[in-house]
Write an enzyme that holds these catalytic residues in place. Sequence first.
Site, short mmCIF file in Angstrom:
data_model
loop_
_atom_site.label_atom_id
_atom_site.label_comp_id
_atom_site.label_asym_id
_atom_site.label_seq_id
_atom_site.Cartn_x
_atom_site.Cartn_y
_atom_site.Cartn_z
N SER A 110 5.31 10.22 0.01
CA SER A 110 4.68 9.65 -1.18
C SER A 110 5.68 9.60 -2.32
CB SER A 110 3.46 10.49 -1.59
OG SER A 110 2.93 10.04 -2.83
N SER B 59 -0.74 1.72 2.30
CA SER B 59 0.25 2.65 2.83
C SER B 59 -0.40 3.98 3.17
CB SER B 59 1.36 2.87 1.79
OG SER B 59 0.90 3.71 0.73
N SER C 37 0.45 7.00 1.97
CA SER C 37 0.82 8.05 1.03
C SER C 37 -0.35 8.96 0.66
CB SER C 37 1.40 7.44 -0.25
OG SER C 37 0.40 6.79 -1.01
N LYS D 172 -3.17 7.67 -6.29
CA LYS D 172 -2.70 9.03 -6.04
C LYS D 172 -3.80 10.00 -6.46
CE LYS D 172 1.43 7.44 -4.99
NZ LYS D 172 1.89 7.39 -3.59
#
Length: 304
Positions: free
Chosen positions: A252, A88, A90, A145
Amino acid sequence: MAAHFSLILVLVTVISGLIWLVDVIFFAPKRRENLEIAQASGATLSEEEIDKITREPVVVETAHAIFPVIAFVMILRSFIYEPFQIPSGSMKPTLLVGDFILVEKFSYGLRDPIWRTKLVETGEPERGDTFVFKYPENPSIDYIKRVVGLPGDKVVYRNKQLWIKPACDDSGNCPEMQRVELTKVNEGEFTQQGRPLVRLTEQLGDVEHDILINPAKPDYRQHFYQQPGLSNTEFYVPEGHYFAVGDNRDNSTDSRFWGFVPEANLVGKAVAIWISFEFERTEDDWLPTWVPTGVRFERVGGIV
């Protein structure tokens, strides 16, 4: 899927190793004994006859062949480096869809590949690290992250701006709340639903990296994770936990919405992009959409 693969890898390693070990201890000596008996009878044995007497069964031969390879892969993947694909956006602009990264498994402690019990302490996440962890609400899913808050920190995210009050140190020194400085790089290099995003440089600890902000999109603070006694834009990071946020701040789902990452969920530190593919096919193309349309060689290298 990654957890299932780890389990399968361990089972194949153990089973093939046991088959090989049992053969070495019990059956291989018997085959050698049978050969000695045949040779002692005075008969001249051809190479084909010797091979027939000493030949390993197919199952043992297969286990003998695959065990060293599978064991090496298991050790490499479980304790040293594991590959991941970015699914993705994010973490844009740091990581793009189609990036394949290497995660350093020993950065945050050596863990067994099945129960994920920490076996050896090797280090802890630092502010600014890009890290992979098991999603707290569904540990079968791996998330990636950036580490924003460490245990004991107070983090504020308001009007697309971060403030951090680091935890007090061992001497009792308690730093003040500080705004994380942002420097504009450009606008419009990336878009979201046709709207231009602002690219900014952010400094977290010793790590300087770029983030994306969508000025037209609200913070959705009404959906933020709510801690007792704090406003919905303030977060106190508990001991043994981390506050993780994506670099693509308005695209996100992270600690702002579901809370904190327990230390037990840590997988490792993302350290390098080893290959990057473009996937720009549509359903109308004659090739499947999962077939790459190109390779982004310029993205190969370390991760900031």
